[in-house]
Write a protein that holds these residues in place. Structure first.
Motif, PDB file in Angstrom:
ATOM      1  N   VAL A  50      -6.956  -6.513  17.203  1.00 57.83           N
ATOM      2  CA  VAL A  50      -5.655  -5.703  17.524  1.00 57.83           C
ATOM      3  C   VAL A  50      -6.061  -4.459  17.185  1.00 57.83           C
ATOM      4  N   ASN A  51      -5.531  -3.431  18.365  1.00 63.69           N
ATOM      5  CA  ASN A  51      -5.788  -1.993  18.086  1.00 63.69           C
ATOM      6  C   ASN A  51      -4.813  -1.253  17.533  1.00 63.69           C
ATOM      7  N   GLY A  52      -5.263   0.094  16.874  1.00 69.02           N
ATOM      8  CA  GLY A  52      -4.583   0.772  16.186  1.00 69.02           C
ATOM      9  C   GLY A  52      -3.022   0.783  16.589  1.00 69.02           C
ATOM     10  N   TYR A  53      -3.035   1.141  17.854  1.00 65.70           N
ATOM     11  CA  TYR A  53      -1.651   1.361  18.369  1.00 65.70           C
ATOM     12  C   TYR A  53      -0.905   0.175  18.019  1.00 65.70           C
ATOM     13  N   ILE A  70       0.265  11.749  21.433  1.00 65.47           N
ATOM     14  CA  ILE A  70       1.641  11.423  21.664  1.00 65.47           C
ATOM     15  C   ILE A  70       1.969   9.941  21.358  1.00 65.47           C
ATOM     16  N   GLU A  71       1.071   9.233  21.891  1.00 68.05           N
ATOM     17  CA  GLU A  71       1.436   7.814  21.834  1.00 68.05           C
ATOM     18  C   GLU A  71       1.423   7.310  20.450  1.00 68.05           C
ATOM     19  N   GLY A  72       0.514   7.988  19.530  1.00 63.31           N
ATOM     20  CA  GLY A  72       0.663   7.536  18.247  1.00 63.31           C
ATOM     21  C   GLY A  72       1.637   8.077  17.473  1.00 63.31           C
ATOM     22  N   PHE A  73       1.920   9.175  17.709  1.00 65.88           N
ATOM     23  CA  PHE A  73       3.381   9.842  16.887  1.00 65.88           C
ATOM     24  C   PHE A  73       4.398   8.819  17.571  1.00 65.88           C
ATOM     25  N   GLU A  74       4.556   8.637  18.770  1.00 67.85           N
ATOM     26  CA  GLU A  74       5.788   7.988  19.154  1.00 67.85           C
ATOM     27  C   GLU A  74       5.810   6.658  18.516  1.00 67.85           C
ATOM     28  N   LEU A  75       4.675   5.838  18.102  1.00 63.56           N
ATOM     29  CA  LEU A  75       4.634   4.695  17.505  1.00 63.56           C
ATOM     30  C   LEU A  75       4.923   4.915  16.051  1.00 63.56           C
ATOM     31  N   GLY A  76       5.153   6.049  15.526  1.00 67.99           N
ATOM     32  CA  GLY A  76       5.385   6.112  14.164  1.00 67.99           C
ATOM     33  C   GLY A  76       4.107   6.682  13.155  1.00 67.99           C
ATOM     34  N   ALA A  77       3.142   7.060  13.730  1.00 69.27           N
ATOM     35  CA  ALA A  77       2.172   7.632  13.037  1.00 69.27           C
ATOM     36  C   ALA A  77       2.655   9.136  12.536  1.00 69.27           C
ATOM     37  N   ASP A  78       2.128   9.186  11.178  1.00 69.06           N
ATOM     38  CA  ASP A  78       2.629  10.541  10.533  1.00 69.06           C
ATOM     39  C   ASP A  78       1.488  11.613  10.972  1.00 69.06           C
ATOM     40  N   TYR A 135       0.934  -1.284   0.113  1.00 67.39           N
ATOM     41  CA  TYR A 135       0.022   0.066   0.038  1.00 67.39           C
ATOM     42  C   TYR A 135       0.830   1.457   0.238  1.00 67.39           C
ATOM     43  N   ASP A 136       0.387   2.237  -0.575  1.00 67.62           N
ATOM     44  CA  ASP A 136       1.073   3.731  -0.417  1.00 67.62           C
ATOM     45  C   ASP A 136       0.812   4.485   0.842  1.00 67.62           C
ATOM     46  N   LEU A 137      -0.332   4.320   1.419  1.00 67.92           N
ATOM     47  CA  LEU A 137      -0.602   4.763   2.605  1.00 67.92           C
ATOM     48  C   LEU A 137      -1.756   4.007   3.329  1.00 67.92           C
ATOM     49  N   ILE A 138      -1.770   4.386   4.879  1.00 66.22           N
ATOM     50  CA  ILE A 138      -2.487   3.494   5.688  1.00 66.22           C
ATOM     51  C   ILE A 138      -3.231   4.399   6.636  1.00 66.22           C
ATOM     52  N   ILE A 139      -4.470   4.103   6.817  1.00 67.40           N
ATOM     53  CA  ILE A 139      -5.556   4.972   7.604  1.00 67.40           C
ATOM     54  C   ILE A 139      -5.885   3.786   8.502  1.00 67.40           C
ATOM     55  N   LEU A 140      -5.733   4.118   9.961  1.00 66.81           N
ATOM     56  CA  LEU A 140      -5.834   3.183  11.098  1.00 66.81           C
ATOM     57  C   LEU A 140      -6.937   4.086  11.963  1.00 66.81           C
ATOM     58  N   ASP A 141      -7.878   3.421  12.394  1.00 68.55           N
ATOM     59  CA  ASP A 141      -8.732   3.698  13.878  1.00 68.55           C
ATOM     60  C   ASP A 141      -7.885   3.234  14.741  1.00 68.55           C
ATOM     61  N   ILE A 142      -8.209   3.750  16.139  1.00 69.01           N
ATOM     62  CA  ILE A 142      -7.251   3.179  17.156  1.00 69.01           C
ATOM     63  C   ILE A 142      -8.048   2.104  17.950  1.00 69.01           C
ATOM     64  N   ILE A 184      -1.867   7.558   8.934  1.00 71.24           N
ATOM     65  CA  ILE A 184      -2.756   8.449   9.497  1.00 71.24           C
ATOM     66  C   ILE A 184      -3.690   7.543  10.691  1.00 71.24           C
ATOM     67  N   MET A 185      -3.942   8.162  11.604  1.00 70.72           N
ATOM     68  CA  MET A 185      -4.463   7.471  12.814  1.00 70.72           C
ATOM     69  C   MET A 185      -5.953   8.430  12.823  1.00 70.72           C
ATOM     70  N   LEU A 186      -7.087   7.615  12.549  1.00 72.09           N
ATOM     71  CA  LEU A 186      -8.398   8.250  13.073  1.00 72.09           C
ATOM     72  C   LEU A 186      -8.886   7.844  14.218  1.00 72.09           C
TER      73      LEU A 186
END
Length: 231
Positions: free
Chosen positions: A59-62, A90-98, A47-54, A78-80
């Protein structure tokens, strides 16, 4: 070719609405309604991009974001979520979300962020490609100064590497001894010296002697050219 997006969202109405909207924008969209299904799709497709709900079932989004980042450091994520708290972001960004978008949101905002992240990813990919020069089975990494032929590391001196880099950047084009003297040695070409020919022979012994196809060719009376024998 359509750019592909993996959308992992357990709220079916939201997922189906986003799927339809992104498809209208000419994206190819795969939808997973839980984290386990999203994980399986990610591991079996590109895939070129991934959109994740948390808040996803199984398996949760994190967790999914962490897994993806362990395998791919570049794909935009991208996390929704409805969780509009700084700690969650912060948790999402720390795990690598853009990027991080809080529900409810406008589709056009999501679309703008998707396009921005894809442009950035394309620019990074181009930059990486420019730092890795290739011809046939020869690879020259300009960042770590590593040279490989058929997967085997080849040790070059600093000047040999400079000469090879110059030939690689001019592959398919004849470069004269004067060009090489000026651009690699930073001197005017001295017709009385054979130093350039000596260094070209050094490269031939290391890069061509035990490999096929031969890549470094002499154009009599003109100079040298890096190309495959079939060209």
């Amino acid at each position: 070719m359509k750019q592909s997006i993996l959308l992992v969202e357990d709220e079916k109405k939201i997922a189906d609405t986003l799927h339809a909207g992104l498809a209208e924008e000419n994206f190819s969209v795969a939808v997973a309604y839980n984290g386990l299904e999203g994980k399986k799709l990610y591991l079996s497709n590109e895939y070129d991009l991934i959109i994740l709900d948390i808040n996803l079932p199984f398996v949760n989004g994190y967790e999914l974001c962490r897994l993806i980042r362990e395998k791919d450091s570049r794909i935009p994520i991208i996390m929704l979520t409805a969780l509009n708290f700084t700690d969650n972001k912060i948790e999402g960004f720390e795990l690598g979300a853009d990027d991080y978008i809080v529900k409810p949101f406008e589709f056009r905002e999501l679309l703008a962020r998707i396009k921005a992240l894809l442009r950035r990813a394309d620019a990074k990919a181009e930059a990486v490609e420019e730092r890795l020069l290739t011809i046939a089975d020869l690879e020259v990494n300009l960042d770590n100064k590593e040279v490989k032929r058929s997967g085997q590391k080849i040790t070059l001196t600093a000047k040999e590497f400079q000469l090879l880099e110059y030939l690689m950047k001019n592959k398919g084009r004849v470069v004269s001894r004067a060009d090489i003297a000026k651009d690699v040695w930073d001197i005017d070409f001295d017709t009385q010296t054979n130093v350039i020919d000596v260094y070209v022979n050094f490269l031939r012994k290391k890069l061509d002697k035990d490999y096929s196809p031969k890549l470094i060719h002499t154009q009599v009376g003109m100079g040298y050219i890096l190309k495959t024998e079939a060209e």
